[in-house]
Write a protein that holds these residues in place. Structure first.
Motif, PDB file in Angstrom:
ATOM      1  N   CYS A 107      11.593  78.629  15.974  1.00 15.66           N
ATOM      2  CA  CYS A 107      11.376  79.366  14.715  1.00 15.66           C
ATOM      3  C   CYS A 107      10.369  80.505  14.900  1.00 15.66           C
ATOM      4  CB  CYS A 107      10.884  78.426  13.624  1.00 15.66           C
ATOM      5  SG  CYS A 107       9.277  77.689  13.996  1.00 15.66           S
ATOM      6  N   SER A 108       9.634  80.490  16.015  1.00 16.81           N
ATOM      7  CA  SER A 108       8.567  81.476  16.220  1.00 16.81           C
ATOM      8  C   SER A 108       9.139  82.792  16.722  1.00 16.81           C
ATOM      9  CB  SER A 108       7.556  80.940  17.229  1.00 16.81           C
ATOM     10  OG  SER A 108       6.658  81.966  17.590  1.00 16.81           O
ATOM     11  N   ASN A 109       8.553  83.899  16.248  1.00 13.65           N
ATOM     12  CA  ASN A 109       8.940  85.220  16.753  1.00 13.65           C
ATOM     13  C   ASN A 109       8.510  85.370  18.216  1.00 13.65           C
ATOM     14  OD1 ASN A 109       9.545  85.545  14.076  1.00 13.65           O
ATOM     15  ND2 ASN A 109       7.775  86.832  13.607  1.00 13.65           N
ATOM     16  N   LEU A 110       7.673  84.478  18.696  1.00 15.08           N
ATOM     17  CA  LEU A 110       7.130  84.572  20.057  1.00 15.08           C
ATOM     18  C   LEU A 110       7.733  83.503  20.972  1.00 15.08           C
ATOM     19  CD1 LEU A 110       3.653  84.943  18.490  1.00 15.08           C
ATOM     20  CD2 LEU A 110       4.838  86.793  19.631  1.00 15.08           C
ATOM     21  N   LEU A 116       1.193  80.481  23.618  1.00 14.73           N
ATOM     22  CA  LEU A 116       0.360  80.946  22.508  1.00 14.73           C
ATOM     23  C   LEU A 116      -0.055  79.729  21.678  1.00 14.73           C
ATOM     24  CD1 LEU A 116      -0.810  83.419  20.931  1.00 14.73           C
ATOM     25  CD2 LEU A 116       1.092  83.047  19.355  1.00 14.73           C
ATOM     26  N   ILE A 117      -1.281  79.286  21.924  1.00 15.59           N
ATOM     27  CA  ILE A 117      -1.802  78.147  21.164  1.00 15.59           C
ATOM     28  C   ILE A 117      -2.441  78.718  19.910  1.00 15.59           C
ATOM     29  CG2 ILE A 117      -3.207  76.044  21.291  1.00 15.59           C
ATOM     30  CD1 ILE A 117      -1.029  76.408  23.540  1.00 15.59           C
ATOM     31  N   HIS A 118      -1.842  78.424  18.790  1.00 13.80           N
ATOM     32  CA  HIS A 118      -2.295  79.062  17.533  1.00 13.80           C
ATOM     33  C   HIS A 118      -2.217  78.044  16.411  1.00 13.80           C
ATOM     34  CE1 HIS A 118      -2.775  82.037  14.381  1.00 13.80           C
ATOM     35  NE2 HIS A 118      -3.021  82.942  15.301  1.00 13.80           N
ATOM     36  N   ASP A 119      -3.080  78.247  15.420  1.00 13.70           N
ATOM     37  CA  ASP A 119      -3.114  77.308  14.306  1.00 13.70           C
ATOM     38  C   ASP A 119      -2.045  77.606  13.249  1.00 13.70           C
ATOM     39  OD1 ASP A 119      -4.503  79.622  13.833  1.00 13.70           O
ATOM     40  OD2 ASP A 119      -6.118  78.684  12.693  1.00 13.70           O
ATOM     41  N   LEU A 135       2.590  76.601   6.958  1.00 13.49           N
ATOM     42  CA  LEU A 135       2.389  78.029   6.756  1.00 13.49           C
ATOM     43  C   LEU A 135       1.931  78.548   8.114  1.00 13.49           C
ATOM     44  CD1 LEU A 135       2.399  80.128   4.442  1.00 13.49           C
ATOM     45  CD2 LEU A 135      -0.006  79.617   4.098  1.00 13.49           C
ATOM     46  N   ALA A 136       2.650  79.532   8.657  1.00 10.73           N
ATOM     47  CA  ALA A 136       2.365  79.934  10.035  1.00 10.73           C
ATOM     48  C   ALA A 136       2.545  81.441  10.219  1.00 10.73           C
ATOM     49  CB  ALA A 136       3.299  79.187  10.987  1.00 10.73           C
ATOM     50  N   PHE A 137       2.057  81.914  11.355  1.00 17.42           N
ATOM     51  CA  PHE A 137       2.191  83.326  11.710  1.00 17.42           C
ATOM     52  C   PHE A 137       3.433  83.560  12.552  1.00 17.42           C
ATOM     53  CE2 PHE A 137      -1.975  83.567  10.162  1.00 17.42           C
ATOM     54  CZ  PHE A 137      -2.123  84.880   9.790  1.00 17.42           C
ATOM     55  N   GLU A 138       4.003  84.712  12.393  1.00 24.08           N
ATOM     56  CA  GLU A 138       5.103  85.150  13.255  1.00 24.08           C
ATOM     57  C   GLU A 138       6.218  84.106  13.319  1.00 24.08           C
ATOM     58  OE1 GLU A 138       5.287  88.159  14.326  1.00 24.08           O
ATOM     59  OE2 GLU A 138       3.251  88.800  13.917  1.00 24.08           O
ATOM     60  N   VAL A 139       6.739  83.761  12.159  1.00 29.16           N
ATOM     61  CA  VAL A 139       7.847  82.806  12.119  1.00 29.16           C
ATOM     62  C   VAL A 139       9.020  83.390  11.330  1.00 29.16           C
ATOM     63  CG1 VAL A 139       6.598  80.637  12.457  1.00 29.16           C
ATOM     64  CG2 VAL A 139       6.752  81.623  10.158  1.00 29.16           C
ATOM     65  N   ASN A 140      10.219  83.026  11.758  1.00 27.01           N
ATOM     66  CA  ASN A 140      11.451  83.439  11.076  1.00 27.01           C
ATOM     67  C   ASN A 140      11.490  84.938  10.786  1.00 27.01           C
ATOM     68  OD1 ASN A 140      12.321  80.769  11.102  1.00 27.01           O
ATOM     69  ND2 ASN A 140      11.399  80.313   9.112  1.00 27.01           N
ATOM     70  N   GLY A 141      11.005  85.710  11.756  1.00 31.25           N
ATOM     71  CA  GLY A 141      11.075  87.164  11.639  1.00 31.25           C
ATOM     72  C   GLY A 141      10.005  87.791  10.770  1.00 31.25           C
ATOM     73  N   SER A 143       5.758  88.178   9.561  1.00 25.85           N
ATOM     74  CA  SER A 143       4.435  88.080  10.190  1.00 25.85           C
ATOM     75  C   SER A 143       3.680  86.846   9.698  1.00 25.85           C
ATOM     76  CB  SER A 143       3.613  89.344   9.923  1.00 25.85           C
ATOM     77  OG  SER A 143       3.424  89.507   8.532  1.00 25.85           O
ATOM     78  N   TYR A 144       4.050  86.345   8.520  1.00 28.00           N
ATOM     79  CA  TYR A 144       3.326  85.212   7.926  1.00 28.00           C
ATOM     80  C   TYR A 144       4.256  84.559   6.906  1.00 28.00           C
ATOM     81  CZ  TYR A 144      -0.768  82.886   5.698  1.00 28.00           C
ATOM     82  OH  TYR A 144      -1.701  81.989   5.221  1.00 28.00           O
ATOM     83  N   GLY A 145       4.467  83.275   7.035  1.00 28.62           N
ATOM     84  CA  GLY A 145       5.359  82.651   6.062  1.00 28.62           C
ATOM     85  C   GLY A 145       5.471  81.148   6.264  1.00 28.62           C
ATOM     86  N   THR A 146       6.285  80.540   5.429  1.00 36.36           N
ATOM     87  CA  THR A 146       6.446  79.089   5.493  1.00 36.36           C
ATOM     88  C   THR A 146       7.593  78.734   6.438  1.00 36.36           C
ATOM     89  OG1 THR A 146       7.901  79.158   3.585  1.00 36.36           O
ATOM     90  CG2 THR A 146       5.582  78.711   3.155  1.00 36.36           C
ATOM     91  N   VAL A 147       7.489  77.538   6.994  1.00 37.71           N
ATOM     92  CA  VAL A 147       8.512  77.055   7.913  1.00 37.71           C
ATOM     93  C   VAL A 147       8.502  75.531   7.847  1.00 37.71           C
ATOM     94  CG1 VAL A 147       6.949  77.014   9.930  1.00 37.71           C
ATOM     95  CG2 VAL A 147       9.394  77.339  10.272  1.00 37.71           C
ATOM     96  N   ARG A 148       9.654  74.915   8.129  1.00 35.12           N
ATOM     97  CA  ARG A 148       9.712  73.448   8.181  1.00 35.12           C
ATOM     98  C   ARG A 148       9.938  73.017   9.623  1.00 35.12           C
ATOM     99  NH1 ARG A 148      12.595  70.212   3.562  1.00 35.12           N
ATOM    100  NH2 ARG A 148      10.511  69.511   3.029  1.00 35.12           N
ATOM    101  N   LEU A 149       9.205  72.010  10.046  1.00 30.25           N
ATOM    102  CA  LEU A 149       9.380  71.484  11.404  1.00 30.25           C
ATOM    103  C   LEU A 149       9.688  69.996  11.317  1.00 30.25           C
ATOM    104  CD1 LEU A 149       6.520  72.939  13.678  1.00 30.25           C
ATOM    105  CD2 LEU A 149       8.945  73.526  13.680  1.00 30.25           C
TER     106      LEU A 149
END
Lengths: 358, 81
Positions: A107-110, A116-119, A135-141, A143-149
């Motif tokens: 799901c990460s843009n990276l 990349l160890i990131h919170d 809530l994470a950075f660089e996800v689903n295209g 720069s900042y948004g929600t995601v389900r894991l």
């Protein structure tokens, strides 16, 4: 089977400062807490260190600004298992900071890039779907948004971070590494702190000091430093293309700062009386002009990065000089308004209890 | 705009900044009326709005704003250019 989601603000607008944006997503989830936010994030500063080629701009305030507002503690009941500990925290109304290696998550843009160890912030879970809400950075295209894991992915990836990256990242312990809970302090005040705002403005006039590789500036003089930096660059000082990424982040951050100032002024205007509104309108106009100039900086930056034509660097320098001029005027105006409020508190309604809207 | 008109506009800008009950003429010492390194920026902004000019950074220091006469000397070259 159970599911729970804590309230979260989708994007407070400081996404170039991840640690602030996460915490603001928690604080600003309730509109009644927003006035506190407008007493903070006033100054940008430059602290360039050795070998840092492009001047790195950041907000003056660090995580200690949340003292008395957010209680952050390591999640120490992991003996019950990571997922039960997270669910337990969320059941208690606590958010959870988790560090993951985002290069391993599709799901990460990276994804599939360098480690990349990131919170990220965990704010919900769903036992039926067996998924966590983050809530994470660089996800689903974005720069900042929600995601389900999925639960299993989260457990596996957290174990990977502990096994492979714990030692190298221990310096982020006070940022929440590897797993911490965040709760709102029950006695916290969320009013606009005019005193904090005033002293931030007062601190924010430190002209650039030091040499090229060891410079410090705070507040609006940051723009003077940037004007000088780009003027020198236009005369032949090389900007390494590898610095373009940082350059663009810095410009975006400075734009976010102007937008934040405008939101702060709009909030104050909403609660101000007639005389105060006149002064605030002048400040607003100046910051609006500064923002417009910064948008031109962004365009000129991209043009230079495409063409390497020094005329764009000259234009950037001139735009930064204008921004400096605008903020140099806006800051004392706002300080004077705050002084007038302090001297005649009864006539002002800015920052009084009961302010709730954004 | 002639000199008298310029001075009238400057006095209007000052109305917002100096205490209401104080009479200001072209030689009044504005420092004694509370214009200081903080408040004179308000005057700068008011002058820039009124005359539709942008005062150079190098000119924004207190000495240029210590009386209406001084302000007039500062503003006139901008109006002429």
């Amino acid at each position: 089977m159970k599911a729970k989601q804590l309230p979260i603000h989708a994007n407070p607008g400081l996404e170039t400062e991840c640690y602030h944006n996460f915490r603001l997503s928690i604080v600003m989830a309730d509109p009644s807490r927003i006035p506190w936010c407008y007493g903070h994030y006033v100054n940008l500063q430059i602290v360039s260190k050795e070998k840092m080629m492009f001047p790195f701009v950041r907000f003056e305030e660090h995580l200690d600004v949340y003292a008395g507002l957010l209680r952050e503690e390591p999640l120490d009941n992991l003996s019950v298992g990571m997922l039960p500990a997270i669910r337990d925290a969320i059941d208690q109304g606590h958010y959870v900071i988790i560090y993951l290696n985002w290069s391993r998550l599709p799901c990460s843009n990276l994804y599939r890039g360098a480690d990349l160890i990131h919170d990220a912030i965990l704010y919900g879970y769903d036992d039926e779907e067996k998924q966590l809400d983050l809530l994470a950075f660089e996800v689903n295209g974005k720069s900042y948004g929600t995601v389900r894991l999925p639960y299993a992915t989260c457990e596996e990836e957290f174990a990977h971070v502990i096994e492979e990256h714990k030692h190298a990242n221990k310096w982020f312990a006070y940022y929440g590494f590897p797993l911490s809970s965040i709760e709102l302090e029950s006695a916290a005040s969320f009013m606009l702190d005019k005193r904090s705002l005033y002293f931030s403005l007062e601190r924010g006039n430190i002209q650039p000091r030091g040499e090229k590789d060891d410079v410090f500036a705070n507040g609006y003089p940051v723009n003077a430093y940037m004007a000088d930096y780009f003027a020198k660059a236009a005369k032949g000082q090389h900007i390494d293309p590898r610095e373009y990424g940082i350059w663009n982040i810095v410009v975006t951050k400075m734009l976010q700062h102007k937008r934040w100032m405008l939101r702060r002024l709009a909030y104050m205007w909403e609660h101000a009386n007639g005389d105060e509104r006149r002064m605030l309108a002048k400040c607003r106009d100046l910051y609006e002009q500064a923002k417009q100039q910064l948008m031109r900086v962004r365009v000129q930056s991209l043009l230079y990065q495409k063409t390497a034509d020094a005329k764009h660097l000259t234009a950037i320098s001139e735009h930064f000089h204008v921004i400096y001029e605008k903020e140099k005027r806006a800051v004392p105006l706002l300080m004077e308004l705050l002084i007038d409020i302090r001297m005649d508190p009864r006539s002002s309604t800015i920052g009084k209890a009961g302010d709730t809207d954004e | 705009m002639n000199r008298e008109e310029t001075i009238t506009e400057i006095l209007a800008c000052l109305e917002d900044i100096v205490p209401a009950q104080v009479q200001v003429d072209r030689t009044t010492d504005l420092m004694k009326l509370g214009i200081n390194s903080m408040t004179f920026i308000r005057l700068v902004v008011a002058l820039e709005e009124t005359f539709e000019i942008e005062i150079d950074d190098e000119s924004i220091y207190l000495d240029n704003f210590k009386s209406v006469e001084h302000i007039c000397q500062l503003v006139e070259p901008y109006l002429a250019s």
